[in-house]
Design a protein around this motif. Sequence first.
Motif: not given
Length: 112
Positions: A91-102
């Motif tokens: 979940l932390v990995s997904f969150e980092r990916s989404l923040l990078a995309l944002a």
Amino acid sequence: MAECRTVMVAARVTPAERAAWQEKAAAAGVSPSELLRRAMARTRTWTAPARSAERERTRQIARIGNNLNQLARWANTYASATEAISVIAHLVSFERSLLALARFDGDGGDAP
């Protein structure tokens, strides 16, 4: 000192569109010209590269969402205290990916 506005821009609109613009300007307490200037100042235009970047961002977000759904399904079926650590790490990995995309602006850099 403010620059004088001396250039006129023309646009073809229907009588109903013109009336709607005039009503909106009156409701805002500004002239139709000022209303259009303000609206254009807020309008973001899309170039072909920006559309392409937005499609790629949407594709990546969909992929992350799919992975997140699979992880949630797995957690609901097989979750245990030991495995919860692995789930949280993902979940932390997904969150980092989404923040990078944002933060990605489509031009190879971060958005302001």
